[in-house]
Design a protein around this motif. Structure first.
Motif, mmCIF file in Angstrom:
data_model
loop_
_atom_site.group_PDB
_atom_site.id
_atom_site.type_symbol
_atom_site.label_atom_id
_atom_site.label_comp_id
_atom_site.label_asym_id
_atom_site.label_seq_id
_atom_site.Cartn_x
_atom_site.Cartn_y
_atom_site.Cartn_z
ATOM 1 N N ASN A 176 0.833 -1.197 0.000
ATOM 2 C CA ASN A 176 0.000 0.000 0.000
ATOM 3 C C ASN A 176 0.865 1.243 0.000
ATOM 4 O O ASN A 176 2.000 1.231 0.502
ATOM 5 C CB ASN A 176 -0.964 0.003 1.190
ATOM 6 C CG ASN A 176 -0.258 -0.263 2.509
ATOM 7 O OD1 ASN A 176 0.420 0.605 3.050
ATOM 8 N ND2 ASN A 176 -0.401 -1.477 3.035
ATOM 9 N N SER A 177 0.337 2.311 -0.548
ATOM 10 C CA SER A 177 1.062 3.582 -0.591
ATOM 11 C C SER A 177 0.069 4.734 -0.565
ATOM 12 O O SER A 177 -1.102 4.578 -0.927
ATOM 13 C CB SER A 177 1.932 3.670 -1.858
ATOM 14 O OG SER A 177 1.119 3.694 -3.020
ATOM 15 N N PHE A 178 0.548 5.888 -0.123
ATOM 16 C CA PHE A 178 -0.289 7.088 -0.133
ATOM 17 C C PHE A 178 0.592 8.319 -0.304
ATOM 18 O O PHE A 178 1.801 8.295 -0.035
ATOM 19 C CB PHE A 178 -1.120 7.208 1.149
ATOM 20 C CG PHE A 178 -0.306 7.494 2.383
ATOM 21 C CD1 PHE A 178 -0.010 8.797 2.756
ATOM 22 C CD2 PHE A 178 0.154 6.458 3.173
ATOM 23 C CE1 PHE A 178 0.741 9.059 3.893
ATOM 24 C CE2 PHE A 178 0.906 6.710 4.320
ATOM 25 C CZ PHE A 178 1.198 8.012 4.683
ATOM 26 N N LEU A 179 -0.016 9.380 -0.766
ATOM 27 C CA LEU A 179 0.680 10.655 -0.951
ATOM 28 C C LEU A 179 -0.327 11.774 -0.730
ATOM 29 O O LEU A 179 -1.471 11.684 -1.186
ATOM 30 C CB LEU A 179 1.290 10.747 -2.337
ATOM 31 C CG LEU A 179 2.079 12.028 -2.662
ATOM 32 C CD1 LEU A 179 3.275 11.711 -3.568
ATOM 33 C CD2 LEU A 179 1.172 13.051 -3.375
ATOM 34 N N GLY A 180 0.101 12.810 -0.015
ATOM 35 C CA GLY A 180 -0.721 13.990 0.194
ATOM 36 C C GLY A 180 0.087 15.250 -0.077
ATOM 37 O O GLY A 180 1.253 15.346 0.309
ATOM 38 N N ALA A 181 -0.517 16.200 -0.746
ATOM 39 C CA ALA A 181 0.173 17.450 -1.087
ATOM 40 C C ALA A 181 -0.836 18.588 -1.070
ATOM 41 O O ALA A 181 -2.044 18.372 -0.928
ATOM 42 C CB ALA A 181 0.845 17.329 -2.458
ATOM 43 N N GLY A 182 -0.337 19.805 -1.226
ATOM 44 C CA GLY A 182 -1.248 20.939 -1.240
ATOM 45 C C GLY A 182 -0.537 22.275 -1.220
ATOM 46 O O GLY A 182 0.696 22.348 -1.257
#
Length: 236
Positions: free
Chosen positions: A74-80
Motif C-alpha cells: 500500500n502507498s499514499f501521498l498527500g500534497a497541497g
C-alpha cells in the motif's frame, strides 16, 4: 410441483457449490485506488487546497473456496498549497508553502474468510499485519504569528488489524470489491522528528526528538467505503 421445486433448489445449490469450488487454488491480483481533493477559498484569506491519493495492490491465493491468503503493498501521498501570514514589525508578510506534505509505503500479510450468498455476491473479512514507513512535513505559526516553524517526521510502524468487505462476481476472471469497515487495534511505531524556525528577537529554533509510540484501540471505522477490482489468474 413440490418435487420440481425441490429438484430446482438442489440443482441451484449444486451449481453454486461447484462454482465456488472452482476458487480453490486460484491465484488473484487485487487493486484499489482513491483520490481526494479539497479546496478552501474564504473571503478574508487566500485560497488553500489539498490533494492526494492512496493505492493498494494485493496478490493472493484461495486455499479453499472460503479462505484466501496473500501479500499486499500500500502507498499514499498527500500534497497541497497553504498560505501563512507572518507579522513582523507591524508588517504582514504572506508566505506560500506548497508541495508534498505526506508520503508513505507499507507491506503486509492478509487472511480473508468468505461467505458466499449466491453465485454473484458475498462477504469477506479477516485479519492482517502491516509494516509501514511514512514521512510528513507540517508548518505551524509560532507565538503571536511572528514566525513559521517546520516539523519533519519519519515513522516506522508495525500494526495488526481487521478488515471487511463485499464482492460482486461479474465475469469468470473479474470481481468488483468494496471495503466496508476496518480496524487497527494494535500498533507500535518509532518516530524521528526535527523542528526548525526563526522566532523574532530570538535565536533560531531547532531541535530533534525520537519517540516510541504504541496503541491499543479496539475500535472499528464503519462505514469505510473503497472500491477495487480483482483479476483471477490461470488456475494452478
Amino acid at each position: 410441483m413440490k418435487k420440481i421445486l425441490l429438484l430446482t433448489s438442489m440443482m441451484l445449490g449444486c451449481s453454486i457449490n461447484y462454482l465456488f469450488a472452482q476458487l480453490e487454488n486460484k491465484h488473484f491480483i487485487s487493486g484499489t485506488v482513491g483520490v481526494n481533493f479539497t479546496n478552501s477559498n474564504p473571503d478574508v484569506s487566500k485560497a488553500t487546497n489539498n490533494y492526494g491519493y492512496n493505492f493498494d495492490i494485493a496478490i493472493g491465493k484461495f486455499k479453499t473456496n472460503t479462505k484466501a491468503v496473500g501479500w499486499q503493498i500500500n502507498s499514499f501521498l498527500g500534497a497541497g498549497k497553504t498560505n501563512y501570514s507572518i507579522l513582523s514589525n507591524n508588517v504582514v508578510t504572506d508566505i506560500k508553502k506548497n508541495g508534498i506534505n505526506d508520503i508513505g509505503i507499507g507491506a503486509g500479510r492478509f487472511w480473508q474468510y468468505y461467505k458466499h450468498f449466491n453465485d454473484k455476491a458475498g462477504l469477506f473479512a479477516g485479519p492482517q499485519v502491516n509494516l509501514s514507513y511514512s514521512n510528513s512535513r507540517k508548518y505551524e505559526l509560532g507565538s503571536d504569528n511572528t514566525y513559521l516553524s517546520e516539523t519533519k517526521t519519519n515513522i516506522i510502524q508495525l500494526s495488526a488489524g481487521l478488515s471487511a468487505g463485499v464482492y460482486y462476481h461479474f465475469s469468470e476472471k473479474w470481481w468488483m470489491t468494496a471495503s466496508l469497515a476496518f480496524s487497527n487495534p494494535v500498533s507500535v511505531g518509532y518516530s524521528f522528528s526535527s523542528t526548525s524556525g526563526s522566532p523574532a528577537n530570538s535565536t533560531d529554533l531547532s531541535y530533534k526528538s525520537n519517540q516510541l509510540n504504541y496503541s491499543l484501540s479496539p475500535n472499528f471505522t464503519f462505514p469505510s467505503v473503497g472500491f477495487g477490482l480483482r483479476y483471477f489468474c490461470t488456475r494452478q
